[in-house]
Design a protein around this motif. Structure first.
Motif, short mmCIF file in Angstrom:
data_model
loop_
_atom_site.label_atom_id
_atom_site.label_comp_id
_atom_site.label_asym_id
_atom_site.label_seq_id
_atom_site.Cartn_x
_atom_site.Cartn_y
_atom_site.Cartn_z
N THR A 29 0.73 -1.26 0.16
CA THR A 29 0.03 -0.13 -0.17
C THR A 29 0.72 1.26 -0.01
N LEU A 30 1.96 1.15 0.51
CA LEU A 30 3.10 2.21 0.58
C LEU A 30 3.18 2.84 -0.88
N LEU A 31 3.42 1.86 -1.84
CA LEU A 31 3.77 2.27 -3.19
C LEU A 31 2.42 2.90 -3.80
N PHE A 32 1.35 2.73 -3.64
CA PHE A 32 0.09 3.43 -3.96
C PHE A 32 0.26 4.99 -3.38
N PHE A 33 0.37 4.84 -2.40
CA PHE A 33 0.65 6.37 -1.68
C PHE A 33 1.48 7.23 -2.32
N MET A 34 2.73 6.54 -2.53
CA MET A 34 3.87 7.37 -3.15
C MET A 34 3.57 7.74 -4.72
N TRP A 35 2.91 6.93 -5.44
CA TRP A 35 2.91 7.29 -6.56
C TRP A 35 1.52 8.19 -6.94
N GLY A 36 0.79 8.09 -5.85
CA GLY A 36 -0.12 9.19 -5.84
C GLY A 36 0.41 10.58 -5.68
N PHE A 37 1.17 10.71 -4.57
CA PHE A 37 2.04 11.76 -4.15
C PHE A 37 2.66 12.46 -5.29
N ILE A 135 6.94 4.32 -12.41
CA ILE A 135 5.59 4.33 -11.85
C ILE A 135 4.62 3.45 -12.64
N THR A 136 5.12 3.49 -14.02
CA THR A 136 4.11 2.65 -15.04
C THR A 136 4.61 1.13 -14.66
N ILE A 137 5.72 0.77 -14.39
CA ILE A 137 6.08 -0.66 -14.00
C ILE A 137 5.54 -0.79 -12.74
N ASN A 166 -3.74 5.86 -2.10
CA ASN A 166 -3.23 6.76 -3.43
C ASN A 166 -3.80 8.10 -3.17
N SER A 167 -4.95 8.37 -3.25
CA SER A 167 -6.04 9.49 -2.97
C SER A 167 -5.41 10.32 -1.91
N ALA A 173 -0.15 16.05 -1.33
CA ALA A 173 0.99 16.43 -2.09
C ALA A 173 1.18 17.74 -2.44
N PRO A 174 0.01 18.48 -3.05
CA PRO A 174 0.04 20.07 -3.31
C PRO A 174 0.28 20.64 -2.16
#
Length: 469
Positions: A29-37, A135-137, A166-167, A173-174
């Protein structure tokens, strides 16, 4: 059904799944947070680099072109490799695929340092392409891994939960990125140096997560089927229709989000200044996060319906208190009403992923009609409400599209990720309609067409037929 090869996963008993997969799911789940950020930081980069390089707006928007272009080209390359050489992720494993994605993304972040030092806009675009390639990979490997990491009936719930995080990344992030890049420390900095440390920090975080993944004992998804070259995934009708559905969803979502600030500024809608319009934009994205938490709970394989209602009620109460404290009673009551509508439609879908997707998209169609033809607060809150109903769509479409694909799962994932390119195509179409008609409201009929297709996919297209294409 032809070609029914299945991934040979030893599915533990429910208790074992809860105990053994909870840790790996938290890690992934950390991955989803990071690529959303990281993805949402592009909204901060656009004005920053436009200022640094004195760019026209269309030139600054090449940041999004470079970023989302990587989704298409890297996914296409992956698909070609899977046809000619055999599925790469199936060969190296989901865990190693995730690590490769993290390392490539970290390299892209590091490249921001020389790009800033040389003051080269082209270098920045190249760094963004490398970052987005990683991020695509990650998306190709992590999305199907979450879906198959546990019982099939809970796949949509698990992916909704990870997408909720991710949300969260896109929400904060902003704020963090704006402070680091445009904040008081860098207020007098009109150069590109202010992007160096934030992106070096992201590179360090990505590499740290890669080490964590490497050290983690993530379950290995095994297959008894031979991995052979060929476009086997495209034989499945529900996948092909799902690819179109991802294209339509991402295109519609990005088009709506891109038009919101200008929409809120219309005198006949709210007549807001940019700063205040951005305030209401937060309601839209925050709604997507709340909706995904609701979706994760509602679509879980838990039979404790009362418990589900209690947790969702608790989330709604927390949201109400936070909004009441921050914004006042009026906004808090309106959002609570929209959450109640979201819950009602969830009940209508009977917590079945395909039906819920169909009813959610039908609701968005109605909301877009209100957005296009109503005025004032009604139109404004109608478009804000779309965030709540967008929430479950991407993860639900994804899990429906890869269902039953077995050995072809990661190949299918690459095709679905490639379809994210819809976010680069539909928004300009909406913009063209707005320019030609001189009416921004009418242009919302463009994403409405996208949601009509999503409704079809939920109610009919996602069903697995006896025959393949």
């Amino acid at each position: 059904m032809a070609g029914t090869s299945q991934t040979n996963v030893k599915t533990p008993a429910s208790q074992e799944v809860t105990e053994n997969y909870r840790g790996p799911l938290v890690t992934v789940t950390l991955l989803f947070f990071m690529w959303g950020f990281i993805t949402c930081l592009n909204d901060i980069l656009i004005p920053k680099l436009q200022q640094v390089f004195t760019l026209e707006l269309w030139q600054a928007m090449l940041i999004q072109t470079a970023f989302f272009g990587a989704y298409f080209f890297v996914s296409l390359l992956y698909f070609i490799l899977s046809i000619t050489k055999g599925d790469p992720i199936r060969k190296i494993g989901y865990k190693n695929g995730i690590i490769v994605g993290l390392v490539v993304a970290a390299v892209g972040c590091v490249l921001f340092y020389p790009a800033a030092s040389t003051l080269s806009y082209g270098f920045f675009l190249g760094a963004l392409f490398v970052l987005a390639s990683g991020i695509t990979i990650l998306q190709i490997a992590a999305n199907p891994y979450v879906a198959i990491l546990g019982p099939t009936e809970g796949a949509a719930s698990r992916l909704n939960m990870t997408q909720a995080l991710n949300s969260l990344g896109t929400t904060i992030a902003p704020i963090i990125g704006g402070y680091l890049i445009f904040g008081a420390v860098n207020a007098a900095d009109t150069g590109a140096d202010s992007v160096k440390m934030p992106y070096l920090g992201l590179a360090a975080a990505l590499l740290a997560i890669a080490l964590l993944i490497k050290a983690s004992k993530l379950p290995s998804i095994q297959s008894s089927d031979e991995i052979t070259p060929g476009a086997g995934a495209l034989r499945y009708r529900h996948l092909v229709l799902g690819i179109i559905c991802i294209f339509a969803y991402v295109g519609g979502e990005v088009a709506i989000g891109s038009a919101l600030i200008n929409f809120f500024r219309l005198p006949e809608i709210a007549g807001l200044e940019e700063a205040e319009a951005g305030h209401f934009l937060a309601f839209y994205w925050g709604g997507a996060m709340v909706g995904r938490f609701f979706g994760a709970i509602a679509l879980s394989n838990s039979k404790n319906t009362t418990g589900k209602y209690a947790v969702m009620g608790g989330i709604a109460s927390v949201v109400f208190v936070l909004l009441f404290t921050a914004y006042g009673l009026n906004e808090a009551l309106i959002v609570l009403g929209l959450i109640a509508l979201n819950f009602t439609v969830l009940l209508l879908g009977r917590f079945i992923p395909s039906k819920t997707l169909g009813y959610f998209s039908a609701t968005v169609v109605v909301l877009l009609l209100i957005t296009s033809f109503a005025s004032g607060a009604v139109a404004m809150w109608a478009v804000i409400a779309i965030g709540l109903f967008n929430s479950i769509m991407f993860p639900t479409i994804f899990t429906l599209a890869i269902k039953g694909l077995g050995v072809h799962t990661s190949q299918a994932s690459s095709l679905l990720v490639m379809a994210i390119v819809g976010g680069a195509i539909v928004p300009p179409l909406q913009g063209a309609v707005a320019d030609i008609t001189g009416n921004l409201q009418i242009s919302f009929l463009v994403p409405l067409v996208c949601y009509l297709y999503i409704m079809y996919y939920g109610f009919a297209g996602s069903k697995i037929k006896d025959e393949t294409l």
